[in-house]
Design a protein around this motif. Structure first.
Motif, PDB file in Angstrom:
ATOM      1  N   ILE A 163      -2.323   8.877   9.929  1.00 34.92           N
ATOM      2  CA  ILE A 163      -3.694   8.366  10.022  1.00 34.92           C
ATOM      3  C   ILE A 163      -3.955   7.752  11.400  1.00 34.92           C
ATOM      4  CG2 ILE A 163      -3.832   7.921   7.540  1.00 34.92           C
ATOM      5  CD1 ILE A 163      -3.343   4.962   8.161  1.00 34.92           C
TER       6      ILE A 163
ATOM      7  N   CYS B 205      -0.509   5.081   4.287  1.00 32.96           N
ATOM      8  CA  CYS B 205      -1.409   4.193   5.020  1.00 32.96           C
ATOM      9  C   CYS B 205      -0.710   3.474   6.168  1.00 32.96           C
ATOM     10  CB  CYS B 205      -2.021   3.170   4.064  1.00 32.96           C
ATOM     11  SG  CYS B 205      -3.206   3.890   2.896  1.00 32.96           S
ATOM     12  N   SER B 206       0.598   3.506   6.200  1.00 30.28           N
ATOM     13  CA  SER B 206       1.339   2.912   7.314  1.00 30.28           C
ATOM     14  C   SER B 206       2.089   3.968   8.122  1.00 30.28           C
ATOM     15  CB  SER B 206       2.336   1.875   6.788  1.00 30.28           C
ATOM     16  OG  SER B 206       3.235   2.465   5.861  1.00 30.28           O
TER      17      SER B 206
ATOM     18  N   PHE C  10       0.838  -1.187   0.000  1.00 24.35           N
ATOM     19  CA  PHE C  10       0.000   0.000   0.000  1.00 24.35           C
ATOM     20  C   PHE C  10       0.884   1.252   0.000  1.00 24.35           C
ATOM     21  CE2 PHE C  10      -2.354  -3.407   2.017  1.00 24.35           C
ATOM     22  CZ  PHE C  10      -3.577  -3.349   1.376  1.00 24.35           C
ATOM     23  N   HIS C  11       0.231   2.373  -0.187  1.00 29.14           N
ATOM     24  CA  HIS C  11       0.950   3.644  -0.152  1.00 29.14           C
ATOM     25  C   HIS C  11       1.541   3.871   1.237  1.00 29.14           C
ATOM     26  CE1 HIS C  11       1.697   7.987  -0.479  1.00 29.14           C
ATOM     27  NE2 HIS C  11       1.723   7.779  -1.789  1.00 29.14           N
TER      28      HIS C  11
ATOM     29  N   CYS D 229      -7.751   4.408   3.668  1.00 34.53           N
ATOM     30  CA  CYS D 229      -6.747   3.352   3.845  1.00 34.53           C
ATOM     31  C   CYS D 229      -7.386   2.071   4.375  1.00 34.53           C
ATOM     32  CB  CYS D 229      -5.650   3.832   4.795  1.00 34.53           C
ATOM     33  SG  CYS D 229      -4.570   5.111   4.103  1.00 34.53           S
ATOM     34  N   GLU D 230      -8.326   2.213   5.307  1.00 36.41           N
ATOM     35  CA  GLU D 230      -9.014   1.029   5.821  1.00 36.41           C
ATOM     36  C   GLU D 230      -9.858   0.366   4.731  1.00 36.41           C
ATOM     37  OE1 GLU D 230     -11.264   2.286   9.155  1.00 36.41           O
ATOM     38  OE2 GLU D 230      -9.517   2.544  10.482  1.00 36.41           O
TER      39      GLU D 230
ATOM     40  N   GLY E 283      -7.565  -1.494   2.413  1.00 33.46           N
ATOM     41  CA  GLY E 283      -7.102  -2.743   3.012  1.00 33.46           C
ATOM     42  C   GLY E 283      -8.174  -3.815   3.016  1.00 33.46           C
TER      43      GLY E 283
ATOM     44  N   GLN F  68      -7.741   8.195   6.704  1.00 30.23           N
ATOM     45  CA  GLN F  68      -7.708   6.952   7.473  1.00 30.23           C
ATOM     46  C   GLN F  68      -8.781   5.976   6.990  1.00 30.23           C
ATOM     47  OE1 GLN F  68      -8.908   7.366  11.546  1.00 30.23           O
ATOM     48  NE2 GLN F  68      -7.793   5.535  12.215  1.00 30.23           N
TER      49      GLN F  68
END
Length: 245
Positions: free
Chosen positions: A136, A131-132, A127-128, A171-172, A175, A168
């Motif tokens: 977020i 996102c980690s 992922f980008h 990103c969720e 995922g 956030q």
């Protein structure tokens, strides 16, 4: 009266006259049979021209029949004879050796026609970086949001909180979409009745993975498009009135 001996001696090397006459007699008979050969039934009303055409047709038929039989005999004599041999449960080494020698004739039925992709393929999504990252996290959002009850919506700290929360959620959602897609891919099955070569197998797996990589972002974009159309169609206004003038 003198009688002449019609059979000459063997020492002279000449063929007896009686044998020559017999050969001419049989040659005449064969020639007459060939010239008068006719496969069509005789009719009283047949004229000479019609009989001649029938004879030519009969000769042509016999010639073509002989040529066809000769070609069939030649093809049969030149064709290779195949002997089938069965090897029970061959190892991968034996299969590769047989594949290199008999690539066109070799067939190896599979004991299991289908097998899930998850048994032999593992995919690891990336992922980008955002996102980690900490941007977020709840700690960052709580730190950005002002402690006092500010009502100045133009302040970046007020709007940034909602933007980071939206990031956030994106990103969720990404995922969750990827996890569901990986689960569906792992449970889907690869089906083949016979063992295929390594080259064909690699080509099929690359095509399958490329298709999966193209379909997964499309599912995520479809969800975003649904949210966008719902918001636009119902004329929702954000709590910060950023989309209202």
């Amino acid at each position: 009266m003198l009688s002449v001996n019609r059979v000459t001696s063997v020492e002279s090397g000449m063929v007896p006259i009686g044998r020559r006459r017999r050969l001419r007699y049989w040659f005449t008979i064969v020639r007459n049979k060939i010239t008068t050969f006719n496969l069509f039934p005789d009719r009283v009303d047949d004229d000479e021209n019609r009989i001649r055409e029938q004879r030519y047709t009969s000769r042509l038929y016999v010639v073509l029949l002989c040529v066809s039989v000769l070609v069939l005999i030649i093809i049969t004599s030149l064709s290779h004879q195949h002997n089938t041999r069965t090897i029970e449960f061959p190892t991968i080494t034996i299969y590769k050796e047989l594949q290199s020698r008999f690539s066109d004739e070799l067939t190896c039925p599979c004991s299991h026609v289908s097998i899930p992709y998850g048994r032999f393929i593992e995919l690891y999504p990336s992922f980008h970086q955002v996102c980690s990252s900490a941007f977020i996290s709840k700690q960052w959002i709580a730190m950005v949001f002002p402690q006092s009850n500010m009502k100045i919506y133009e302040d970046f700290r007020v709007q940034a909180t909602g933007q980071f929360q939206l990031l956030q959620n994106f990103c969720e959602l990404a995922g969750q979409t990827v996890v569901r897609a990986l689960q569906d891919f792992a449970t889907s099955e690869f089906i083949t009745a016979n063992v295929i070569s390594a080259t064909v197998f690699d080509a099929q797996m690359r095509s399958t993975i490329n298709t999966f990589q193209l379909k997964t972002p499309s599912a995520f974009i479809s969800t975003l498009e649904l949210i966008r159309r719902t918001t636009h169609g119902n004329a929702f206004m954000t709590v910060y009135a950023s989309n209202w003038k």
